[in-house]
Design a protein around this motif. Sequence first.
Motif, PDB file in Angstrom:
ATOM      1  N   SER A  64      27.379 -16.068  52.806  1.00 10.75           N
ATOM      2  CA  SER A  64      28.097 -14.862  52.713  1.00 10.75           C
ATOM      3  C   SER A  64      29.128 -14.993  51.076  1.00 10.75           C
ATOM      4  N   PHE A  65      29.310 -13.714  50.659  1.00 16.08           N
ATOM      5  CA  PHE A  65      30.163 -13.725  49.606  1.00 16.08           C
ATOM      6  C   PHE A  65      31.566 -13.983  49.827  1.00 16.08           C
ATOM      7  N   GLY A  66      32.171 -15.050  49.406  1.00 15.37           N
ATOM      8  CA  GLY A  66      33.389 -15.376  49.922  1.00 15.37           C
ATOM      9  C   GLY A  66      33.263 -16.985  50.190  1.00 15.37           C
ATOM     10  N   SER A  67      32.190 -17.367  50.997  1.00 13.50           N
ATOM     11  CA  SER A  67      31.953 -18.822  51.103  1.00 13.50           C
ATOM     12  C   SER A  67      30.924 -19.049  49.719  1.00 13.50           C
ATOM     13  N   VAL A  68      30.368 -18.199  48.993  1.00 17.91           N
ATOM     14  CA  VAL A  68      29.769 -18.517  47.582  1.00 17.91           C
ATOM     15  C   VAL A  68      30.118 -17.356  46.790  1.00 17.91           C
ATOM     16  N   SER A  69      30.024 -17.739  45.554  1.00 16.86           N
ATOM     17  CA  SER A  69      30.517 -16.754  44.564  1.00 16.86           C
ATOM     18  C   SER A  69      29.468 -15.306  44.239  1.00 16.86           C
ATOM     19  N   LEU A  70      30.064 -14.605  43.747  1.00 13.02           N
ATOM     20  CA  LEU A  70      29.318 -13.334  43.564  1.00 13.02           C
ATOM     21  C   LEU A  70      28.009 -13.658  42.685  1.00 13.02           C
ATOM     22  N   ASN A  71      28.282 -14.623  41.742  1.00  9.07           N
ATOM     23  CA  ASN A  71      27.080 -15.174  40.789  1.00  9.07           C
ATOM     24  C   ASN A  71      26.041 -15.673  41.576  1.00  9.07           C
ATOM     25  N   VAL A  72      26.420 -16.264  42.919  1.00 11.95           N
ATOM     26  CA  VAL A  72      25.324 -16.777  43.705  1.00 11.95           C
ATOM     27  C   VAL A  72      24.450 -15.678  44.275  1.00 11.95           C
ATOM     28  N   HIS A  73      25.180 -14.633  44.742  1.00 10.62           N
ATOM     29  CA  HIS A  73      24.379 -13.487  45.161  1.00 10.62           C
ATOM     30  C   HIS A  73      23.678 -12.767  44.211  1.00 10.62           C
ATOM     31  N   LYS A  74      24.191 -12.637  42.960  1.00 10.88           N
ATOM     32  CA  LYS A  74      23.632 -12.000  41.980  1.00 10.88           C
ATOM     33  C   LYS A  74      22.085 -12.914  41.678  1.00 10.88           C
ATOM     34  N   SER A  75      22.554 -14.009  41.528  1.00 12.41           N
ATOM     35  CA  SER A  75      21.231 -14.903  41.105  1.00 12.41           C
ATOM     36  C   SER A  75      20.196 -14.779  42.333  1.00 12.41           C
ATOM     37  N   ARG A 133      31.071 -20.202  35.566  1.00  9.42           N
ATOM     38  CA  ARG A 133      30.161 -21.162  35.169  1.00  9.42           C
ATOM     39  C   ARG A 133      28.789 -20.945  35.597  1.00  9.42           C
ATOM     40  N   LEU A 134      28.601 -20.110  36.689  1.00  6.79           N
ATOM     41  CA  LEU A 134      27.212 -20.074  36.975  1.00  6.79           C
ATOM     42  C   LEU A 134      26.901 -18.570  36.548  1.00  6.79           C
ATOM     43  N   ASN A 135      26.064 -18.451  35.427  1.00  8.69           N
ATOM     44  CA  ASN A 135      25.345 -17.452  34.924  1.00  8.69           C
ATOM     45  C   ASN A 135      24.231 -16.870  35.643  1.00  8.69           C
ATOM     46  N   PRO A 136      24.317 -15.473  36.028  1.00  7.11           N
ATOM     47  CA  PRO A 136      23.440 -15.029  37.112  1.00  7.11           C
ATOM     48  C   PRO A 136      22.004 -14.931  36.528  1.00  7.11           C
ATOM     49  N   GLU A 137      21.947 -14.655  35.106  1.00 11.25           N
ATOM     50  CA  GLU A 137      20.632 -14.577  34.643  1.00 11.25           C
ATOM     51  C   GLU A 137      19.838 -16.010  34.580  1.00 11.25           C
ATOM     52  N   VAL A 138      20.647 -17.013  34.209  1.00 10.02           N
ATOM     53  CA  VAL A 138      20.027 -18.530  34.583  1.00 10.02           C
ATOM     54  C   VAL A 138      19.794 -18.865  35.872  1.00 10.02           C
ATOM     55  N   GLY A 139      20.632 -18.461  36.834  1.00 12.59           N
ATOM     56  CA  GLY A 139      20.544 -18.814  38.177  1.00 12.59           C
ATOM     57  C   GLY A 139      19.429 -17.978  38.785  1.00 12.59           C
ATOM     58  N   ALA A 140      19.317 -16.506  38.548  1.00 10.22           N
ATOM     59  CA  ALA A 140      18.165 -15.971  38.944  1.00 10.22           C
ATOM     60  C   ALA A 140      16.718 -16.843  38.413  1.00 10.22           C
ATOM     61  N   LYS A 141      16.786 -17.138  37.135  1.00 10.43           N
ATOM     62  CA  LYS A 141      15.654 -17.684  36.571  1.00 10.43           C
ATOM     63  C   LYS A 141      15.164 -19.214  37.402  1.00 10.43           C
ATOM     64  N   ARG A 142      16.043 -20.074  37.602  1.00  8.81           N
ATOM     65  CA  ARG A 142      15.911 -21.199  38.238  1.00  8.81           C
ATOM     66  C   ARG A 142      15.417 -21.004  39.670  1.00  8.81           C
ATOM     67  N   ALA A 143      16.228 -19.921  40.308  1.00  7.13           N
ATOM     68  CA  ALA A 143      15.402 -19.961  41.855  1.00  7.13           C
ATOM     69  C   ALA A 143      14.426 -19.305  41.666  1.00  7.13           C
ATOM     70  N   GLN A 144      14.139 -18.611  40.677  1.00 10.10           N
ATOM     71  CA  GLN A 144      12.843 -17.816  40.737  1.00 10.10           C
ATOM     72  C   GLN A 144      11.633 -19.112  40.264  1.00 10.10           C
ATOM     73  N   ASN A 145      12.132 -19.929  39.577  1.00 11.21           N
ATOM     74  CA  ASN A 145      11.265 -21.256  38.955  1.00 11.21           C
ATOM     75  C   ASN A 145      10.861 -21.904  40.336  1.00 11.21           C
ATOM     76  N   LEU A 146      11.811 -22.012  41.155  1.00  5.91           N
ATOM     77  CA  LEU A 146      11.713 -22.931  42.371  1.00  5.91           C
ATOM     78  C   LEU A 146      10.824 -22.235  43.331  1.00  5.91           C
TER      79      LEU A 146
END
Lengths: 243, 493
Positions: free
Chosen positions: B165-176, B428-441
């Motif tokens: 949930s947003f709240g338990s994790v940051s909005l940038n996690v949801h965006k990623s 500190r979590l850039n959603p562009e970078v986060g999205a790319k890393r999750a996509q890579n995985l």
Amino acid sequence: MTVLNADQYSQEELLQRLNSADEREIEVINLCGQRYIGCGWQQKKSLILKGTAGNNLGAFAAGPEIMLYGNCQEGVANTMSEGRIIVHGRAGDIAGYAMRGGELFIRDDAGYRLGIHMKAYQDKKPLIVVGGSTGAFTGEYMAGGTIVILGLNRDQELVGKYCGTGLYAGSIYLRGDYPLKNLAPSVEAQVMEPDRLGELEQALEDFALYFGYSLNFIRQEPFTRLTRKSDRPFASLYTGFVS
Amino acid sequence: MALTMLAPVFKVEREESRCIKCGVCVQQCANEVHHLDNGWMWTNDEECVACQRCVSLCPAQALAIKEYPLSFRVNSHWTPATIREIYAQADSGGVLLAGMGNPRSYKSYFDHLLLNASQVTNPSIDPLREPMELNTSLGNKTGSSELSEKPLISLRLPIMFSAMSFGSVSLNVHKSLSRAAYAMGTLWNTGEGGLHPDLFSYKDNAVVQVASGRFGVHPAYLENSAVIEIKIGQGAKPGIGGHLPGAKVSEEVARTRMIPAWSDAISPAPHHDIYSIEDLAQLIETLKVATGYKKPIAVKVAAVHNISAIASGVVRAGADILAIDGFRGATGAAPMRIRDHVGIPIEIALAQVDSRLRDEGIRQQVSLVAAGGIRNSADVVKAIALGADAVYIATAALIALGCHLCQMCFTGKCNWGIATTRPDLSRRLNPEVGAKRAQNLLQAWEHEIKEIMGAMGINAIDSLRGNRLMLRGIGLGPEELKILGVKAAGEEG
């Protein structure tokens, strides 16, 4: 105005007809426990229901105005976010579960767990007014909004056991005598000044108007307001440490 | 300060000859371990959670985190962790909180299952040169045709992001995760904290949860989704509700959950409109009516002792997707005793449920999603061979975003910007970078799954589903093999 005779349709057909009707006002007669009426409706449609409404009347809805001449079963206004439901009769359990806006008026009694987990946010302030009495766990986990219990024509205790258990925001208003032993230890009860009823004024006026009561009669008894005792009731429950 | 017997768990080692006193570690540590006073660096080891943020960002590579050299007398019953837990409770009188998934050394059945490969009698397939089908559709598959009222959801690969949930994790996690899900043609899950309006554009890839607290549940939320998931339980805390502390309920979280800012957000243990299978059937039907029968309805339960009977009931109640979360499933916060001692492994639950639903002839009515401790593509393949249609991953996804599994999510001070709603940390979590890393995985796992399938001589994931002949057990007893429905390594068949 469209008039539908619930007798003539299966549950599915009735819902289909209700959902596809263009008119602003629809009347349903001979209702006999059909479920899910008005579920998820977002239009400002007006429904007049005659008979007994089944479970989850107006659940997840945001807009409709529902006038029910009769009783309703469980879950009326479940997670409703806007609109108004007026029940000329009694309501079953979990009426107004997690309601986050809109109004629910019940002329007679309501069952267990009325208005549990109601929430308010900015201009969304749910309101439930019950003319009779309510069952156990009224307003449990309540997180906002207003519940009013009037106890008119009552033949049992005003509220059942564990009223307001885990309530952490919002208010419950009780009219007249109430069983102190049935209140959760975590709520604070405060008797209100008769000429300073605040948000109650409008709710009582509307109730009197909808069900033909005299406002003066309703106001003859004093009101008690229940709110939470502590800001963070669960603050000391947990301990976090570097494990 | 009151006497505490809790010695530090970790020790920060700073190589003085390397340290340039730049203060990066001071700025980066929300736990306030590092201090720079008048040119003097010092550390407060007690607060260190070993999240490795300072180590990763130290430009001089001057830092290392080690276990604190405190030796209790060796005792295999009263371990250091056990002793520390008692100290913490004697200090506070509180229920012990824990984050992420069960870390204890229970048997991992994934690690006792081996996969098959083709040799001579049937050809293996090279996924680089031949087509491989991972496309997966979820929902009730008993519908007759396009006239059917049973909606299906199509995924490019059988891996989805699990509920957080947003709240338990940051909005940038949801965006990623929402961007990664969109890019990979799969789904992400809002958890029970509502859907932030910024993410409405990812609605076609969103699973939205309806949990007992009904946070942020309104018609627009239900509509802006691919799937609606009724959350009954989660693997990290079966039978337990949720409690987001007021400190994490920022203005943005409040807006999404539709509750006042800084107030506690409590999800009761049960849905009080579900006390039976019949009640569950009603909530499923209510949601179907409210959304015009256009979306599959999922039900998520934790893997517990009688999971197969529960699963049968859930399917009969009309669920189109059944997600089962095993005891390794993670959380932002759970009572430690519940996280570590309640539930059963997903491998066992999955095999049991798949068999039961087949025996009862209702397997086609539902898609099974396995969750709780899926670590890599081999786990995914094993889960599918045991009977899953798809899997949910969450811990693995967070690790891809930078989580170092310090298990302190409940403090809201995540230095990696993941399990926090503090703006200074979240960014500190850039959603562009986060999205790319999750996509890579997901891309990497996708290719690995194709390799494994190719080696087996299978070119469509549908042929692997519930195909337990592709599995062999190693180091398992007869009862375990029977429940898993697999043969022992070396057994022919």
